[in-house]
Write a protein that holds these residues in place. Sequence first.
Motif, mmCIF file in Angstrom:
data_model
loop_
_atom_site.group_PDB
_atom_site.id
_atom_site.type_symbol
_atom_site.label_atom_id
_atom_site.label_comp_id
_atom_site.label_asym_id
_atom_site.label_seq_id
_atom_site.Cartn_x
_atom_site.Cartn_y
_atom_site.Cartn_z
ATOM 1 N N ALA A 176 27.771 -11.680 2.782
ATOM 2 C CA ALA A 176 27.170 -11.162 1.553
ATOM 3 C C ALA A 176 27.125 -9.641 1.622
ATOM 4 O O ALA A 176 26.671 -9.066 2.618
ATOM 5 C CB ALA A 176 25.761 -11.714 1.375
ATOM 6 N N VAL A 177 27.617 -8.996 0.578
ATOM 7 C CA VAL A 177 27.596 -7.532 0.485
ATOM 8 C C VAL A 177 26.705 -7.155 -0.691
ATOM 9 O O VAL A 177 26.946 -7.601 -1.830
ATOM 10 C CB VAL A 177 29.014 -6.957 0.291
ATOM 11 C CG1 VAL A 177 28.960 -5.441 0.170
ATOM 12 C CG2 VAL A 177 29.912 -7.374 1.452
ATOM 13 N N GLN A 178 25.714 -6.361 -0.409
ATOM 14 C CA GLN A 178 24.722 -6.027 -1.436
ATOM 15 C C GLN A 178 25.389 -5.400 -2.658
ATOM 16 O O GLN A 178 26.142 -4.434 -2.550
ATOM 17 C CB GLN A 178 23.671 -5.079 -0.868
ATOM 18 C CG GLN A 178 22.523 -4.789 -1.834
ATOM 19 C CD GLN A 178 21.439 -3.940 -1.187
ATOM 20 O OE1 GLN A 178 21.596 -3.458 -0.079
ATOM 21 N NE2 GLN A 178 20.336 -3.773 -1.887
ATOM 22 N N GLY A 179 25.094 -5.957 -3.817
ATOM 23 C CA GLY A 179 25.609 -5.424 -5.069
ATOM 24 C C GLY A 179 27.022 -5.832 -5.410
ATOM 25 O O GLY A 179 27.512 -5.540 -6.506
ATOM 26 N N LEU A 180 27.703 -6.507 -4.463
ATOM 27 C CA LEU A 180 29.108 -6.862 -4.704
ATOM 28 C C LEU A 180 29.369 -8.355 -4.645
ATOM 29 O O LEU A 180 30.421 -8.823 -5.086
ATOM 30 C CB LEU A 180 30.016 -6.143 -3.694
ATOM 31 C CG LEU A 180 30.080 -4.616 -3.821
ATOM 32 C CD1 LEU A 180 30.938 -4.031 -2.708
ATOM 33 C CD2 LEU A 180 30.628 -4.214 -5.184
ATOM 34 N N GLY A 181 28.456 -9.120 -4.051
ATOM 35 C CA GLY A 181 28.637 -10.554 -3.992
ATOM 36 C C GLY A 181 29.006 -11.066 -2.610
ATOM 37 O O GLY A 181 28.717 -10.416 -1.595
ATOM 38 N N GLU A 182 29.640 -12.234 -2.570
ATOM 39 C CA GLU A 182 30.001 -12.883 -1.305
ATOM 40 C C GLU A 182 31.511 -12.813 -1.075
ATOM 41 O O GLU A 182 32.295 -12.935 -2.018
ATOM 42 C CB GLU A 182 29.552 -14.352 -1.318
ATOM 43 C CG GLU A 182 28.042 -14.514 -1.405
ATOM 44 C CD GLU A 182 27.612 -15.969 -1.389
ATOM 45 O OE1 GLU A 182 28.502 -16.852 -1.218
ATOM 46 O OE2 GLU A 182 26.408 -16.236 -1.546
ATOM 47 N N PHE A 183 31.866 -12.638 0.219
ATOM 48 C CA PHE A 183 33.272 -12.538 0.591
ATOM 49 C C PHE A 183 33.532 -13.460 1.781
ATOM 50 O O PHE A 183 32.613 -13.801 2.530
ATOM 51 C CB PHE A 183 33.635 -11.100 0.935
ATOM 52 C CG PHE A 183 33.414 -10.156 -0.219
ATOM 53 C CD1 PHE A 183 34.421 -9.924 -1.143
ATOM 54 C CD2 PHE A 183 32.194 -9.510 -0.395
ATOM 55 C CE1 PHE A 183 34.226 -9.075 -2.214
ATOM 56 C CE2 PHE A 183 31.988 -8.657 -1.464
ATOM 57 C CZ PHE A 183 33.001 -8.442 -2.383
ATOM 58 N N VAL A 184 34.789 -13.843 1.937
ATOM 59 C CA VAL A 184 35.159 -14.793 2.977
ATOM 60 C C VAL A 184 36.063 -14.098 3.994
ATOM 61 O O VAL A 184 37.004 -13.383 3.626
ATOM 62 C CB VAL A 184 35.903 -16.011 2.380
ATOM 63 C CG1 VAL A 184 36.245 -17.014 3.476
ATOM 64 C CG2 VAL A 184 35.048 -16.665 1.302
ATOM 65 N N ALA A 185 35.771 -14.322 5.293
ATOM 66 C CA ALA A 185 36.609 -13.803 6.378
ATOM 67 C C ALA A 185 36.866 -14.931 7.365
ATOM 68 O O ALA A 185 36.053 -15.856 7.497
ATOM 69 C CB ALA A 185 35.923 -12.633 7.079
#
Length: 279
Positions: A173-182
């Motif tokens: 989770a990145v604040q202000g940008l949403g969720e990302f997958v790695a």
Amino acid sequence: SYALFPHLSLAENIGYGLLNANLPKREIAARVADALARVRLPDLGKRFPHQVSGGQRQRVALARALICKPKVLLLDEPLGALDKRLREDMHVELREIQRESGITFVLVTHDQEEAMSLADRIAVMARGTILQVDTPRQLYEAPRTREVAEFISNVNLIDGICLRRSGSEVIVAVQGLGEFVANAVGDTPVPGAKVTLAIRPEKLRITDAPLAGENVLRGRLRASTYAGDRSHAAVDVPGLTRPLLVTVPNIVRQLTDGPTGQTDITVAWVPGAAALLDA
């Protein structure tokens, strides 16, 4: 001067280390001719150091060291005086020389591209401490620390929080940008741990149609630079403190030539494109 003897020809400089080896003159001459050919100076053996360029003197010094076939050879910025085209050609030559001779080369360089193209193993050092020793591919694709990631070429760093692991993937989770997958590699951070996504510029793509499963960010083009076989873009993304760097191959036209700051850009990358680092 590269410690060349000014009163000796280039051929005599190269062959100087063989004088005490009790070799026949014909063999010395043959080895000198071969050494001159290897450093791309086959017809300059009769010239003197003051009659050639700095880059040519540098190659003579290299040939003089190699001709004695040492077990270990220290190369301290060996190609620094050469132009870009010749330096790239010498990368190939040095690797071939090393493979054929079996000599261990210890290369000291600040040129990351030179280190990546020449080395079997690289040690990244900072403040007298070795941060990581690895193959060029592992250093680039899977740096262990933020400092190594930043040192080896350009990289985009996005800070976030590990939410959870889902199979072989980690959700960040990145604040202000949403969720990302790695992709999960090695020790997976525990939920709640601070992490950093490290993404190389060429692993991002500018697209109007993101694919299913891709991570997506949207922003505005700050600047673009044409570099022949590729173009570089800096994209301002709301929520990120630094512009997102994107490198695209110039196979097809991909960068819009609209006014900077007004052109909307969508950037996408697959989960495996990001290395997951401890923040």
